[in-house]
Design a protein around this motif. Structure first.
Motif, PDB file in Angstrom:
ATOM      1  N   GLU A  90     131.947  23.393  33.220  1.00 31.44           N
ATOM      2  CA  GLU A  90     131.084  22.346  33.790  1.00 31.44           C
ATOM      3  C   GLU A  90     131.405  20.969  33.217  1.00 31.44           C
ATOM      4  OE1 GLU A  90     126.964  23.251  33.524  1.00 31.44           O
ATOM      5  OE2 GLU A  90     127.062  24.936  34.932  1.00 31.44           O
ATOM      6  N   GLU A  91     131.755  20.906  31.941  1.00 27.63           N
ATOM      7  CA  GLU A  91     132.066  19.618  31.314  1.00 27.63           C
ATOM      8  C   GLU A  91     133.288  18.980  31.970  1.00 27.63           C
ATOM      9  OE1 GLU A  91     133.118  17.755  26.882  1.00 27.63           O
ATOM     10  OE2 GLU A  91     132.715  19.904  27.134  1.00 27.63           O
ATOM     11  N   ALA A  94     132.416  17.876  35.544  1.00 29.03           N
ATOM     12  CA  ALA A  94     131.657  16.631  35.565  1.00 29.03           C
ATOM     13  C   ALA A  94     132.564  15.430  35.305  1.00 29.03           C
ATOM     14  CB  ALA A  94     130.548  16.693  34.518  1.00 29.03           C
ATOM     15  N   GLU A  98     133.174  12.407  38.043  1.00 27.99           N
ATOM     16  CA  GLU A  98     132.935  10.996  37.739  1.00 27.99           C
ATOM     17  C   GLU A  98     134.165  10.154  38.043  1.00 27.99           C
ATOM     18  OE1 GLU A  98     131.486   8.120  34.019  1.00 27.99           O
ATOM     19  OE2 GLU A  98     131.813  10.268  33.694  1.00 27.99           O
ATOM     20  N   SER A 103     130.438  13.565  44.713  1.00 29.53           N
ATOM     21  CA  SER A 103     129.012  13.855  44.548  1.00 29.53           C
ATOM     22  C   SER A 103     128.650  15.257  45.020  1.00 29.53           C
ATOM     23  CB  SER A 103     128.178  12.829  45.333  1.00 29.53           C
ATOM     24  OG  SER A 103     128.539  12.847  46.706  1.00 29.53           O
ATOM     25  N   PRO A 112     125.148  20.913  37.517  1.00 29.18           N
ATOM     26  CA  PRO A 112     124.203  19.816  37.281  1.00 29.18           C
ATOM     27  C   PRO A 112     124.778  18.465  37.702  1.00 29.18           C
ATOM     28  CG  PRO A 112     124.250  21.297  35.394  1.00 29.18           C
ATOM     29  CD  PRO A 112     125.362  21.731  36.300  1.00 29.18           C
ATOM     30  N   GLY A 113     123.980  17.703  38.437  1.00 24.25           N
ATOM     31  CA  GLY A 113     124.375  16.361  38.842  1.00 24.25           C
ATOM     32  C   GLY A 113     125.158  16.275  40.129  1.00 24.25           C
ATOM     33  N   LEU A 114     125.488  17.419  40.734  1.00 18.97           N
ATOM     34  CA  LEU A 114     126.252  17.417  41.977  1.00 18.97           C
ATOM     35  C   LEU A 114     125.515  18.198  43.060  1.00 18.97           C
ATOM     36  CD1 LEU A 114     129.840  18.212  40.594  1.00 18.97           C
ATOM     37  CD2 LEU A 114     128.995  15.988  41.354  1.00 18.97           C
ATOM     38  N   SER A 115     125.592  17.714  44.285  1.00 15.90           N
ATOM     39  CA  SER A 115     125.072  18.490  45.407  1.00 15.90           C
ATOM     40  C   SER A 115     125.927  19.740  45.557  1.00 15.90           C
ATOM     41  CB  SER A 115     125.112  17.660  46.690  1.00 15.90           C
ATOM     42  OG  SER A 115     124.287  16.520  46.573  1.00 15.90           O
TER      43      SER A 115
END
Length: 293
Positions: A90-91, A94, A98, A103, A112-115
Motif C-alpha cells: 500500500e505504501e 500510494a 501521488e 485517484s 486508503p485514499g483511492l476510489s
C-alpha cells in the motif's frame, strides 16, 4: 501503420476473424469477438462507475484475461491505465498514485485514499451492460503510464502513446518474422514493457497471447504448450534457467513446434544460449533488450 492503436487492431480482428483465439489462460480463453465484446462492456461498466476520459487509474496486474480486458477498456474510453505489480504494498501504491495523479485503483481490495473498483466484480458485472460504442483512440493520444524498474536511478513513470505501441509492435512482428496464427506463451508480468509489447504484437498480428503467472509450476507450461499448440514463447533469462533446472532438456521435445523464442529484459548467459540452440536447432532465438528507462 495499419492501425492507430492496439484497440483498433483488436476490434478489426473481432470483425474479420471473430472465432480466432485472442487471449488464453490454462483454464480460460476468449476469441477476438468475445474479447472485443468484453472490452466494450467493461468500458461501459467503468463509465457507469464514474470513470471518464483522461482519468489516471492504477491497475493491479493479475496476469489474466480479466486484467487485460480492464486494461484495454481503460484505453478504449480514453482513461490512462497505470499497471502496477500484483504484490505491490500500500505504501508503494500510494507513492505511485501521488506521483501519477491517480485517484482510482482497480484491484482486489480497497486502498486508503483511492476510489476502489474490484477487478473480479468488474468482470462479473460487465455483462449487465451493452457494449459501449466510442471513437477509436487516436495515434497521438496517451495509451498508458509504465513505471520503470529503476535500474538507472529512481523508478519513474513513462507516458506511452498509441503511435509508439503500434510502431513497436510492427517492429517486433517484422524483426521476429512472426507468422500469421502465431500462438505465444507469455509468462512474464504484464505490468512491464517486455510482456506487454509481446501481447500487443500478437494483437496487431491477429495471433494468440497465452498468459501464465510465471513458471514456478513448470507442469503448467508444458500443458499450455500442448493445449494451445504454442508456436513461440517470450521469457526472461532467469525463467529459462528455471526451465532447465526443473525440466532438464525437455524443451527439446518442441523443436518442431516452436518457430521462435524471445528472451528479454536482461542479457542471456552464453551457456544457456548455446544449450537452447543445441536443443532447438530448428527454432529461431532472439535476445531482446528494451527499456522504459
Amino acid at each position: 501503420m495499419k492501425y492507430e492503436s492496439i484497440i483498433e487492431a483488436i476490434k478489426h480482428y473481432a470483425g474479420t476473424q471473430p472465432d480466432a483465439l485472442a487471449v488464453c489462460e490454462m483454464n480460460k480463453s476468449v476469441t477476438y469477438a468475445q474479447y472485443w465484446d468484453g472490452i466494450a462492456k467493461t468500458a461501459a461498466a467503468l463509465a457507469d462507475a464514474g470513470l471518464q476520459k483522461g482519468d489516471h487509474v492504477l491497475l493491479r496486474n493479475f496476469q489474466n484475461i480479466d486484467y487485460l480486458t480492464a486494461f484495454s477498456a481503460l484505453q478504449y474510453m480514453g482513461a490512462l491505465p497505470i499497471p502496477i505489480e500484483k504484490s505491490i504494498n500500500e505504501e508503494r501504491m500510494a507513492e505511485i498514485a501521488e506521483k501519477a495523479r491517480a485517484s482510482v485503483v482497480i484491484s482486489n481490495s480497497p486502498v486508503p485514499g483511492l476510489s476502489f473498483i474490484s477487478l473480479s466484480g468488474l468482470a462479473e458485472k460487465k455483462d449487465e451492460f451493452p457494449p459501449i460504442k466510442l471513437p477509436m483512440p487516436r495515434s497521438d493520444e496517451r495509451s498508458m503510464m509504465l513505471y520503470t524498474t529503476g535500474t538507472t536511478g529512481a523508478s519513474k513513470g513513462i507516458i506511452m502513446h498509441h503511435l509508439g505501441d503500434v510502431s513497436i509492435s510492427e517492429n517486433i512482428i517484422q524483426g521476429t518474422e512472426m507468422k500469421k496464427g502465431n500462438v505465444e506463451i507469455i509468462p512474464m508480468p504484464l505490468n512491464h514493457f517486455f510482456a506487454l509489447r509481446r501481447y500487443q504484437s500478437d494483437m496487431v498480428n491477429g495471433g494468440t497471447a497465452c498468459l501464465m503467472n510465471g513458471i514456478a509450476f513448470i507442469g503448467v507450461l508444458w500443458k499450455m504448450i500442448a493445449k494451445y499448440g504454442a508456436t513461440s514463447m517470450a521469457i526472461a533469462p532467469a525463467a529459462l534457467s528455471v526451465i532447465f533446472k526443473l525440466s532438464g532438456d525437455k524443451i527439446a521435445e518442441y523443436d518442431g513446434q516452436f518457430d521462435y523464442i524471445q528472451v528479454g529484459s536482461a542479457p542471456l548467459p552464453e551457456a544457456d544460449k548455446q544449450r537452447l540452440l543445441r536443443l532447438l536447432p530448428h527454432t529461431r532465438l532472439y535476445n531482446f533488450y528494451g527499456s522504459t528507462e
